[in-house]
Each structure stands twice: as structure tokens, then as C-alpha cells.
Enzyme design. Sequence first.
Site, PDB file in Angstrom:
ATOM      1  N   ALA A 163      83.118 -15.079   3.735  1.00 53.08           N
ATOM      2  CA  ALA A 163      84.567 -15.052   3.035  1.00 53.08           C
ATOM      3  C   ALA A 163      85.248 -16.689   3.912  1.00 53.08           C
ATOM      4  CB  ALA A 163      84.930 -13.757   2.832  1.00 53.08           C
ATOM      5  N   TYR A 166      83.768 -19.873   6.607  1.00 48.42           N
ATOM      6  CA  TYR A 166      83.080 -19.579   7.458  1.00 48.42           C
ATOM      7  C   TYR A 166      81.772 -19.484   6.806  1.00 48.42           C
ATOM      8  CZ  TYR A 166      87.260 -18.130  10.028  1.00 48.42           C
ATOM      9  OH  TYR A 166      88.277 -18.335  10.074  1.00 48.42           O
ATOM     10  N   ARG A 253      95.530 -14.482  -4.230  1.00 47.49           N
ATOM     11  CA  ARG A 253      96.519 -14.181  -4.135  1.00 47.49           C
ATOM     12  C   ARG A 253      97.234 -14.326  -2.675  1.00 47.49           C
ATOM     13  NH1 ARG A 253      97.869  -8.588  -6.381  1.00 47.49           N
ATOM     14  NH2 ARG A 253      97.014  -7.166  -4.764  1.00 47.49           N
ATOM     15  N   GLY A 309      94.783  -4.827   4.861  1.00 44.54           N
ATOM     16  CA  GLY A 309      94.745  -5.694   5.984  1.00 44.54           C
ATOM     17  C   GLY A 309      95.820  -4.999   7.186  1.00 44.54           C
TER      18      GLY A 309
HETATM   19  C1  LIG Z   1      95.322 -10.832  12.014  1.00 53.17           C
HETATM   20  C2  LIG Z   1      94.461 -10.561  10.701  1.00 53.17           C
HETATM   21  C3  LIG Z   1      93.520 -11.236  11.584  1.00 53.17           C
HETATM   22  C4  LIG Z   1      91.922 -11.126   9.787  1.00 53.17           C
HETATM   23  N1  LIG Z   1      91.068 -11.337  10.398  1.00 53.17           N
HETATM   24  C5  LIG Z   1      90.122 -11.314   9.490  1.00 53.17           C
HETATM   25  C6  LIG Z   1      88.825 -11.110  10.027  1.00 53.17           C
HETATM   26  O1  LIG Z   1      88.148 -10.976  11.280  1.00 53.17           O
HETATM   27  N2  LIG Z   1      87.357 -11.000   8.949  1.00 53.17           N
HETATM   28  C7  LIG Z   1      88.179 -11.246   7.526  1.00 53.17           C
HETATM   29  O2  LIG Z   1      86.964 -11.099   6.672  1.00 53.17           O
HETATM   30  N3  LIG Z   1      88.673 -11.000   6.823  1.00 53.17           N
HETATM   31  C8  LIG Z   1      89.811 -11.128   7.900  1.00 53.17           C
HETATM   32  N4  LIG Z   1      91.584 -11.071   7.862  1.00 53.17           N
HETATM   33  C9  LIG Z   1      91.868 -11.319   6.496  1.00 53.17           C
HETATM   34  C10 LIG Z   1      92.247  -9.708   5.894  1.00 53.17           C
HETATM   35  O3  LIG Z   1      91.016  -8.866   6.239  1.00 53.17           O
HETATM   36  C11 LIG Z   1      93.015  -9.085   4.587  1.00 53.17           C
HETATM   37  O4  LIG Z   1      91.564 -10.069   3.918  1.00 53.17           O
HETATM   38  C12 LIG Z   1      94.382 -10.166   4.780  1.00 53.17           C
HETATM   39  O5  LIG Z   1      94.863  -9.919   5.803  1.00 53.17           O
HETATM   40  C13 LIG Z   1      94.729  -9.851   3.443  1.00 53.17           C
HETATM   41  O6  LIG Z   1      94.847  -8.688   2.976  1.00 53.17           O
HETATM   42  P1  LIG Z   1      96.295  -7.948   3.550  1.00 53.17           P
HETATM   43  O7  LIG Z   1      97.026  -8.185   2.165  1.00 53.17           O
HETATM   44  O8  LIG Z   1      96.331  -6.639   3.026  1.00 53.17           O
HETATM   45  O9  LIG Z   1      96.753  -8.291   5.235  1.00 53.17           O
HETATM   46  C14 LIG Z   1      92.708 -11.317   9.284  1.00 53.17           C
HETATM   47  C15 LIG Z   1      93.556 -11.125   8.956  1.00 53.17           C
HETATM   48  C16 LIG Z   1      94.552 -11.177   9.514  1.00 53.17           C
HETATM   49  C17 LIG Z   1      96.536 -10.874   9.208  1.00 53.17           C
END
Ligand SMILES: Cc1cc2nc3c(=O)[nH]c(=O)nc-3n(C[C@H](O)[C@H](O)[C@H](O)COP(=O)(O)O)c2cc1C
Length: 354
Positions: A163, A166, A253, A309
Site C-alpha cells: 500500500a 511503496y 478518504r 491508526g
Molecule cells: C504516524 C503514522 C505512521 C504510519 N505508518 C504506517 C506504516 O508503517 N505502514 C502502513 O501501512 N501505514 C502506516 N500509516 C497509515 C496508517 O496505518 C493508517 O492507514 C492511517 O493513519 C489512517 O488511519 P487512521 O485514520 O485510523 O489514522 C501510518 C500513519 C501514521 C499517522
Amino acid sequence: MILLFSFYRIVLAPLTRSRSYNNVPQPHAVLYYSQRATKGGLLITEAACVSDTAQGYPHMPGIWTKEQVEAWKPIVDAVHKKGGIFFCQIWHVGRVSTYDFQPNGQAPISSTDKGVTPGLDGVDWSPPRRLSKEEIPSIVNDFRLAARNAIEAGFDGVEIHAANGYLIEQFLKDQVNDRTDEYGGSLENRSRFALEIVEAVTNEIGSNRVGIRLSPYTDILDSVDSNPDALGLYLANELNNFDIVYLHVIEPRLDVNEEVHQGAEDQIPHSLLPMRKAFNNTFIAAGGYNRSKGNRAIAENYADMVAFGRLFLANPDLPKRFELDVPLNKYDRSTFYTSDPVVGYTDYPFLEQA
Ligand SMILES: Cc1cc2nc3c(=O)[nH]c(=O)nc-3n(C[C@H](O)[C@H](O)[C@H](O)COP(=O)(O)O)c2cc1C
């Protein structure tokens, strides 16, 4: 098959925290992950690099050396002691990197030699080098070895990170992948690299230990597809051939720079529904969910589980707070990726302390 949602439907989304100095997971991660562990709850690690060419950010953990595997063990043990289920997210950044992060200062690798727009996210990404067809099996093998290492470290399984712009997505999406060999062009060809990795990893550790994360609808890091509906549906169907345990998909979104967690009223964008319906095993939705949106996704059978997240980052006891329907701590964006072992990491208060 692990019945992932037999206890909790709340998942810790993978979150890069940039606190693994020299690519080695650190003792402070024991506390961070065990704070978020509950009996039967699924936690997914921050993305862990599959090799020394896989990195593009400071202090990412790795899962390619013996030292790294040993360093993960106490972290996994701590989560298991609390009854949690723990999957390790395995990734390669591809072109989302710079010479500084690459062995011998070489060019980052990708499906293409087109770079990420210079200056995007404030970084001067270095121009990538297009992988030759002959080199691809060794990258697939890096994912296989990383999965083997994850099992050796005690993880219950791995999530293949396909996703957010990358390496794997750089092959999947037609606005990035400009290859003319059997890894480019048609949907089938663009998906070949991802599916070869899924096949190698499932052969190595068993399909009941493998999940995958996709984001056909997001456009992070110049990673765009002209027909995300077709891409998502094709992959969901193809993944059924491997009988992997879950498919984890990010909502369109998602914008990590915007406040998206307020309110209950916005409609769940039903663009993931065709993927959910096509895929045979557990479906996890992520991106912008809060308590009420998550409840609705489950009630409407839009997903089996929901990954959180930023809300989980800032609320170590998120499942309990959701259960009691009490206020949440606010997340502090400024400490998402700082390297302090405590501040913004393990110091978010529990309900009793708030
Ligand atoms: C600080 C931070 C680090 C993240 N690191 C990753 C990651 O290592 N791998 C990944 O697939 N997504 C990563 N994401 C995306 C999150 O897994 C998630 O899809 C995104 O924050 C949206 O979800 P949320 O609205 O619940 O935060 C990251 C997001 C944030 C905010």
C-alpha cells in the site's frame, strides 16, 4: 485458519514510529506494544524493512538480520503475555528513499526510473533505478526470508505491505509502472510482482499466517492508478487463490494531514464493498475510522474488523475507551516520527491516569 475476529474487531493499524535506532527494534517498543495489547486483539507492527535497500526513513526497524530478529523477540513475548495476536508488517520502500539510506549510496530501486516529485513531503527523493526482470526474484526472496524471520521472532504472521506508494504498489499502479516486460502493462502483469511475493511468503510460512495491505484508492507519494476499482477487485479475486488469512484495505478518504476522526455522520464510502464481497476470508478496513464509524462498518457487514491508526497511537487503551464510550486523548502530530523513547510514544495516559 485463525479466527481473527472471534474476540476483538479493533485492530492496531501499522504505524511507523521511527524509534528503532540503527534498524534494530528497541526495548522501549516492549512497553509501547504491550500497552496496546488485549486478549484476542490483533496488533500489526510498524512497517519493518525486508533488506538494507528497503529503507527510506530514519530509525525504521528491520527484519533481515539475526540481531533484529532477536530484538523483536521480547516485544512479541510481551504482546503474547497479554493474549494479543501480533502480525509483523513487512515492506520495501522502493523509490521512496534517498541515496543516504541505500547501501553504498546507490540509487533506490523501483519498477521504474521515474522519481517521486522532488520536494514532496519536504524530501528530495533520489532518482530510482528500474529493477531488471532478472533482479526481481531476489527481491521476492527478501520478502520470503523476512516472513521466515518474523516467524522465528515469534510473530503469529506477517502483513505484506502493498500500500501507500511503496515498492509493491509501484508495480501495481499504472501511473507509476511504465514497464514493457511481463511486470508492466496489463493488470495481470502489474500484479505479478505482488502475487509472486504472496506465493513465496505463503509457501514459506503457511497461508494462515499471511495478510496483505492494499490502498488502490489512495494517491500517496505520486502513486496513482487510473482504474482503482478494477485494480482492487482483480487483486481481491486473485488473493483468494492463496487463501490468505486477511485482506486489509485503506479507505480513499485517508489524508494523514487532515482531521478526519470527528463526527459519526459521514457516509462510509462504499468503494471498498466490491473488494470486501470478492474476498473470501477476513476483511479489515482502515482510514479515518472513529468509534461510531467503526461500529457502523461492522453492523452493516462492510468489514469484519476495523484498524485504527492515530486514535490507537494516542490511546493505549482504545478498546476499553470504545467499550465505555468515553473521551479520547488527542494525538500530537509533532511526535509521530520523533525518536524519543518515551515522549509521544509510551506516555499517552490510560483512562485511569487521564
Ligand atoms: C504516524 C503514522 C505512521 C504510519 N505508518 C504506517 C506504516 O508503517 N505502514 C502502513 O501501512 N501505514 C502506516 N500509516 C497509515 C496508517 O496505518 C493508517 O492507514 C492511517 O493513519 C489512517 O488511519 P487512521 O485514520 O485510523 O489514522 C501510518 C500513519 C501514521 C499517522
